[in-house]
Design an enzyme around this catalytic site. Structure first.
Site, PDB file in Angstrom:
ATOM      1  N   GLU A 127      23.082   5.111  -8.221  1.00 10.25           N
ATOM      2  CA  GLU A 127      21.665   5.395  -7.969  1.00 10.25           C
ATOM      3  C   GLU A 127      21.334   5.441  -6.488  1.00 10.25           C
ATOM      4  O   GLU A 127      20.361   6.095  -6.083  1.00 10.25           O
ATOM      5  CB  GLU A 127      20.772   4.361  -8.674  1.00 10.25           C
ATOM      6  N   HIS A 130      27.238   1.526  -7.717  1.00  7.79           N
ATOM      7  CA  HIS A 130      25.817   1.821  -7.926  1.00  7.79           C
ATOM      8  C   HIS A 130      25.529   3.274  -7.537  1.00  7.79           C
ATOM      9  O   HIS A 130      25.137   3.556  -6.402  1.00  7.79           O
ATOM     10  CB  HIS A 130      24.950   0.869  -7.099  1.00  7.79           C
ATOM     11  N   CYS A 148      27.607  -1.359 -12.880  1.00 10.11           N
ATOM     12  CA  CYS A 148      27.993  -2.659 -12.321  1.00 10.11           C
ATOM     13  C   CYS A 148      28.132  -3.679 -13.457  1.00 10.11           C
ATOM     14  O   CYS A 148      29.080  -3.614 -14.230  1.00 10.11           O
ATOM     15  CB  CYS A 148      26.990  -3.094 -11.256  1.00 10.11           C
ATOM     16  N   LEU A 185       0.818  -1.215   0.000  1.00 11.14           N
ATOM     17  CA  LEU A 185       0.000   0.000   0.000  1.00 11.14           C
ATOM     18  C   LEU A 185       0.852   1.265   0.000  1.00 11.14           C
ATOM     19  O   LEU A 185       0.347   2.351  -0.281  1.00 11.14           O
ATOM     20  CB  LEU A 185      -0.919   0.022   1.222  1.00 11.14           C
ATOM     21  N   GLY A 243       6.150   2.506   3.259  1.00 18.21           N
ATOM     22  CA  GLY A 243       7.452   3.165   3.216  1.00 18.21           C
ATOM     23  C   GLY A 243       7.362   4.602   2.749  1.00 18.21           C
ATOM     24  O   GLY A 243       7.996   5.494   3.322  1.00 18.21           O
TER      25      GLY A 243
END
EC number: 6.3.4.2
Length: 547
Positions: free
Chosen positions: A517, A515, A378, A15, A18
């Site tokens: 991001e 990474h 990566c 839902l 977080g």
């Protein structure tokens, strides 16, 4: 003393607990409070590091090298505090810790039980993660009613009781479905979910009611009556076209006021001007680009959550709408990479395993030969290296030992020894456990002057890693002699961190072993992604000029 806000979920999973928790944290932070978030995951895995992306979605890596739930990525994007290992723990970690204590005799011969030993351990973990903050928001994974979540909910109840009055608040996220056949919203699932929560001994202080539309006042009054929650604390949370609208949505309905009153806090008024500007930038772009993302988990885009958000952040900071089209590398392997010609830039993200890898290699070659901006992350860097070694450097049998353990020319190979984020030497071999045996967390290295990487980062770069395989130094000299630039290396092992093509050969072709991001936020963006989107815009405009 730290105050606590427990965020629970009911009716169904996914839902957006977080996002809701992170949005509330962002509002509280804007009010001058020092805020952190914790995620409690009720699965028995020690961490999500070995879980399939199809099962779990993205694994988010923290600065200190923890493999965690993707919600921690949302937390870092919404507030300024950096997440650590203590911000995410699982049932597996709790039981592992309790069993170790039992084996050491710390329980003095007592029968070890869920209550009090497991619940006490959960509370200890919560206090550890919350230490030093004014408010800690604690998201409890799963759905109320699940057997797996019960020890965490019981621990939250006990912690609230022990902390005393005005020390803890409970926010419950629930679903109010719309039944098209009846033409109305249904509140019964929410009523039952709250009833289940109250049976455990928890009465929510606020309800966040998820629906595909705004919930009318009469329905909110009905929910209030049957759930024993004040009507102004029944918050309507409808579907939004961007998650960055949620802080304003919750603030407009007074959620932060309700929580502050419950916790007896009197902070300064909220300042959400930054979020207003972000949303305005998203909704009023001056240009647009379309990125072709070639991966193997494209059926579940949650696998690339941080990457998708990082591209959107770059769009905010370049005043552009970034459209992302996900392409299955297996299909490219079978049909060829010609479908990539229409994109303004190509991105190959990280991943594991042999499936679809030749499609990624073909994509890297197509981007290189077609002069389309390329970013390899990566594995995306590794396939670009393999392609260049095969097709330019004359290493025709080049491969990674991940895909062919007996390859004659292992230009990418398993790392046997490396330093982690705090300088400790780690070792592994082909027989080591899969879980927790990768190069993980933030590491710093120097950038070669005069390169595109130096233009993007400056003289130094600190980024987060999650991988087992590296460019093999034994072959890097051959590849560099053929024209590839290794523009950043680790200071100790001299491992390749960034590779690129000279701009005399290609306008923008970069591979990074880490990474990036994981460090992008909507507030600041990320220099690598901003540069990538600028290159995509330049490629688009150059193509338009030729027509």
């Amino acid at each position: 003393m730290t105050k606590f806000v427990f965020v629970t979920g009911g009716v169904v999973s996914s839902l957006g607990k977080g996002i809701a928790a992170a949005s509330l944290a962002a509002i509280l932070e804007s009010r001058g409070l020092k805020v952190t978030l914790l995620k409690l995951d009720p699965y028995i895995n020690v961490d999500p590091g070995t879980m399939s992306p199809f099962q779990h979605g993205e694994v988010f890596v923290t600065e200190d090298g923890a493999e965690t739930d993707l919600d921690l990525g949302h937390y870092e994007r919404f507030i300024t505090a950096k997440m650590r290992k203590v911000n995410n723990f699982t049932t597996g970690q709790i039981y592992e810790s309790v069993i170790r204590k039992e084996r050491r005799g710390e329980y003095l011969g007592k029968t070890v039980q869920v209550i009090p030993h497991i619940t006490n351990e959960i509370q200890d973990y919560i206090h550890r993660g919350a230490e030093g903050f004014d408010v800690a928001l604690v998201e409890i994974g799963g759905t109320v009613g699940d057997i797996e979540s019960l020890p965490f909910l019981e621990a939250a109840r006990q912690l609230s009781l022990r902390a005393g009055r005005n020390a803890a608040a409970f926010v419950h996220l629930t679903l109010v479905p719309y039944l098209a056949s009846a033409g109305e919203l249904k509140t019964k699932p929410t009523q039952h979910s709250v009833q289940k929560l109250r049976e455990i001994g928890i009465s929510p202080d606020a309800l966040l009611c998820r629906a595909d539309r705004q919930i009318p006042d009469d329905e909110r009054a009905k929910i209030s009556l049957f759930s024993n929650v004040q009507e102004d604390a029944v918050i309507s949370v409808w579907d939004a076209d961007t998650i960055y609208k949620i802080p304003q949505m919750l603030h407009d309905q007074g959620l932060d006021r309700i929580v502050c009153e419950k916790l007896a806090l009197s902070p300064k008024p909220a300042d959400l001007s930054m979020w207003t500007k972000l949303v305005h930038s998203l909704e009023n772009p001056k240009d647009s680009v379309t990125i072709g993302m070639v991966g193997k988990y494209v059926d579940l885009t949650e696998s690339y959550k941080s990457l998708t958000e990082a591209l959107r952040h770059a769009g905010i900071h370049t005043e552009s709408r970034v459209n992302i089209e996900y392409l299955d590398s297996e299909e490219i392997e079978n049909t060829g990479p010609q479908c990539l010609a229409k994109y303004d830039a190509i991105l190959v993200p990280g991943g594991f395993g042999k499936r679809g890898v030749e499609g990624k290699i073909a994509s890297a070659r197509f981007a290189r030969e077609s002069k389309i901006p390329y970013l390899g992350i990566c594995l995306g860097m590794q396939v670009a290296l393999i392609e260049y070694a095969r097709d330019v450097a004359g290493l025709t049998k080049a491969n990674s030992t991940e895909f062919d353990a007996d390859t004659e020319q292992p230009v990418v190979a398993l790392i046997n020894e490396w330093q982690n984020h705090d300088g400790k030497v780690e070792r592994r071999d082909a027989n080591s456990d899969l879980g927790g045996t990768m190069r993980l967390g933030a590491q710093t290295c120097a950038v070669k002057p005069g390169t595109l990487a130096a233009e993007i980062y400056g003289s130094e770069v600190t980024e987060r890693h999650r991988h087992r395989y590296e460019a093999n130094n034994h072959y890097l000299g051959r590849v560099e002699d053929a024209g590839l630039i290794v523009s950043a290396r680790t200071p100790t092992e001299s491992l390749c961190e960034i590779m690129e093509l000279p701009r005399t050969v290609h306008p923008w072709y970069v591979g990074v072993q880490y990474h990036p991001e994981f460090k992008s936020t909507p507030r600041d963006g990320h220099p690598l992604f901003i540069s990538f989107i600028k290159a995509a815009l330049a490629h688009k405009h150059a193509g338009q000029a030729k027509k």
